[in-house]
Design an enzyme around this catalytic site. Structure first.
Site, PDB file in Angstrom:
ATOM      1  N   TYR A   1       2.138  15.127   1.182  1.00  0.00           N
ATOM      2  CA  TYR A   1       2.892  15.013   2.433  1.00  0.00           C
ATOM      3  C   TYR A   1       3.320  13.568   2.620  1.00  0.00           C
ATOM      4  CZ  TYR A   1       3.934  15.187   7.461  1.00  0.00           C
ATOM      5  OH  TYR A   1       4.548  15.109   8.699  1.00  0.00           O
TER       6      TYR A   1
ATOM      7  N   ASP B   1       2.128   6.472  -1.615  1.00  0.00           N
ATOM      8  CA  ASP B   1       2.005   6.716  -0.188  1.00  0.00           C
ATOM      9  C   ASP B   1       0.529   6.629   0.158  1.00  0.00           C
ATOM     10  OD1 ASP B   1       1.738   7.638   2.362  1.00  0.00           O
ATOM     11  OD2 ASP B   1       3.131   9.323   2.125  1.00  0.00           O
TER      12      ASP B   1
ATOM     13  N   LYS C   1      -1.621   4.956   9.722  1.00  0.00           N
ATOM     14  CA  LYS C   1      -2.967   5.341  10.164  1.00  0.00           C
ATOM     15  C   LYS C   1      -3.894   4.126  10.341  1.00  0.00           C
ATOM     16  CE  LYS C   1      -2.087  10.076   9.143  1.00  0.00           C
ATOM     17  NZ  LYS C   1      -1.464  10.819   8.078  1.00  0.00           N
TER      18      LYS C   1
HETATM   19  C1  LIG Z   1       0.069  11.165   8.022  1.00  0.00           C
HETATM   20  C2  LIG Z   1       0.831  10.912   6.784  1.00  0.00           C
HETATM   21  C3  LIG Z   1       2.184  10.540   6.798  1.00  0.00           C
HETATM   22  C4  LIG Z   1       3.004  10.543   8.055  1.00  0.00           C
HETATM   23  O1  LIG Z   1       2.538   9.609   8.980  1.00  0.00           O
HETATM   24  P1  LIG Z   1       2.910   9.814  10.551  1.00  0.00           P
HETATM   25  O2  LIG Z   1       2.370   8.586  11.188  1.00  0.00           O
HETATM   26  O3  LIG Z   1       2.253  11.084  10.967  1.00  0.00           O
HETATM   27  O4  LIG Z   1       4.379   9.890  10.629  1.00  0.00           O
HETATM   28  C5  LIG Z   1       2.789  10.192   5.604  1.00  0.00           C
HETATM   29  N1  LIG Z   1       2.106  10.227   4.459  1.00  0.00           N
HETATM   30  C6  LIG Z   1       0.824  10.591   4.400  1.00  0.00           C
HETATM   31  C7  LIG Z   1       0.111  10.571   3.090  1.00  0.00           C
HETATM   32  C8  LIG Z   1       0.143  10.968   5.558  1.00  0.00           C
HETATM   33  O5  LIG Z   1      -1.125  11.383   5.490  1.00  0.00           O
END
Ligand SMILES: *Cc1c(COP(=O)(O)O)cnc(C)c1O
Length: 439
Positions: free
Chosen positions: A145, A233, A261
């Site tokens: 994701y 990511d 995060k």
């Molecule tokens: C949570 C997440 C995102 C998106 O971040 P948001 O702050 O929710 O937009 C992107 N990549 C990864 C791996 C994530 O866990």
């Protein structure tokens, strides 16, 4: 079932004015059943719901909190910053300090630009990769994701690398026409039309799936051969697997990183960074446009800095060691109950629990006894389809332990989850699983 009448009433009210009652779909409990608890406050490892129940919280805002809720250092930093003014639209010292703190910890990350979410970080990293290489295609992996931007909303399970189909209504086929999707843990073939390969170096949005030996290095080599950029990511893994995140842990260096995060200390922050020659394609230096009214917001940078400064190497070691002891014990109590109750999958094979642990993260899969660790999206889907997670979730929640309300999420023990909290979780799990499989 524990009575949550106050939460239920709020959820009713919420559904009238907010679609589905939530501002992010997983919070709705759609995949585990029942209605969400509303949180009225949090402290350390715990939250209190609107009905007054205390819950041991493994959600921790899906990893945005690593010190635990309302940590005094973060509260102080945010309130001091708020008193000085919350946003100016001019550069502030906090932005420089947070960028320096990120670059100092992540080897090879020379520059970062701050944004306000992980979605924005991944979306902007893709844009800069395309702008820098002059190429259009992006390759991602099934089950990873990268936020909800159009071009990255492709990637349901598929056996081979295929051109993406949209995962959501409202995303035109054209928006994902240049997005390739490949199975996780297999090094795909890439050619000179590919601008970048984006990957969760440790996958934490299909449960917890470790990169198999050689996968990340294989991606590095394939990108180098094709002249494509490698993007990690690390919105979940950054400053969580350790000070250097997944790249430090794996010893493979991407060209670009996405963060979010943890670096916001619970406030809306993301960042993308990497090689300065790539980052300097961004306006105002280069031709790639990217901007944000609240980017580098003073409250957010203050909170993020407070967190990074509180988390030294020893903190990570302590937390990782705790979870490393806990994971196998949890797998054992869950498996024991599943075997005793004779719980099987659709094909009549006895199920056991897998509890993968990576750094301080742990996941929960249910798979036939003796099968290899789940290593891709298809395995994660098979685990979710057993329905055991949803039942265990409800049974744990009734006993005061909050896992994430979805089988594709991971658990986020924080610094505030001491041995006492983890021991209690084991006790609760061993009771809850018996109930869950009896239902
Ligand atoms: C949570 C997440 C995102 C998106 O971040 P948001 O702050 O929710 O937009 C992107 N990549 C990864 C791996 C994530 O866990």
């Amino acid at each position: 079932m524990v009575d949550r009448a106050v939460s239920a009433a709020w959820f009713e009210r919420a559904r009238r004015v907010i679609p589905g009652g939530v501002n992010s779909p997983v919070r709705s409990f759609r995949s585990v059943g029942g209605h969400p608890y509303f949180v009225s406050r949090g402290e350390g490892a715990y939250v209190w719901d609107a009905d007054g129940h205390r819950l041991l919280d493994f959600v921790q805002s899906y990893g945005a909190s690593i010190l635990g809720h309302a940590h005094p250092a973060v509260v102080r930093a945010v309130s001091d910053a708020a008193a000085r003014g919350t946003t100016f639209g001019a550069p502030t010292e906090g932005e420089v300090l947070l960028a320096e703190a990120i670059c100092a910890r992540v080897e090879g990350c020379e520059q970062v630009r701050l944004v306000s979410s992980g979605t924005e970080a991944a979306m902007s990293a893709i844009r800069v990769a395309r702008g820098f290489t002059g190429r259009s295609r992006v390759l991602k992996f099934a089950g990873c994701y990268h936020g909800h931007s159009d071009g990255l909303l492709a990637g349901g399970g598929s056996g081979v690398a295929t051109l993406g189909l949209p995962d959501s209504a409202g995303v035109p086929a054209a928006a994902v026409a240049e997005t390739l999707v490949a199975p996780y843990n297999q090094v795909p073939e890439i050619d000179d039309r590919v601008a970048c390969v984006i990957v969760e170096a440790v996958a934490a949005n299909m449960g917890l799936v470790a990169p198999e030996s050689g996968f990340l290095q294989g991606l590095r080599d394939a990108c180098d051969a094709a002249g494509a950029l490698l993007v990690f990511d690390e919105v979940i893994t950054g400053f969580r697997l350790g000070e250097g995140g997944a790249s430090g842990w794996a010893g493979v260096r991407p060209d670009l990183w996405c963060f979010g995060k943890v670096i916001g200390g619970g406030l809306p922050v993301g960042a993308f960074g990497g090689r300065s020659d790539v980052l300097e394609s961004l306006a105002p230096v280069g031709p790639v446009y990217q901007a944000g009214t609240l980017s580098g917001n003073p409250l957010a940078t203050a909170a993020g800095l407070a967190v990074l400064e509180s988390m030294g190497p020893l903190s990570y070691r302590t937390l990782c060691e705790r979870v490393a002891r806990f994971g196998p014990a949890l797998a054992a109590v869950l498996t024991q109950a599943l075997v005793k109750a004779g719980i099987e999958d659709d094909s009549g094979r006895q199920l056991e629990a897998q509890v993968p642990v990576m750094g301080p993260l742990f996941g929960l899969f249910f798979a036939p006894v003796g099968s290899a660790p789940v290593h891709d999206y298809d395995g994660a889907v098979a685990s979710a389809s057993t329905g055991v997670y949803a039942r265990l979730f409800r049974s744990m929640l009734d006993r005061g332990v909050a896992l994430a309300p979805g089988p594709y999420e991971v658990a986020f023990p924080s610094m505030a989850h001491g041995d006492a909290e983890l021991d209690r979780t084991l006790d609760v799990a061993s009771e809850a699983i018996v109930d869950a499989v009896a239902r």
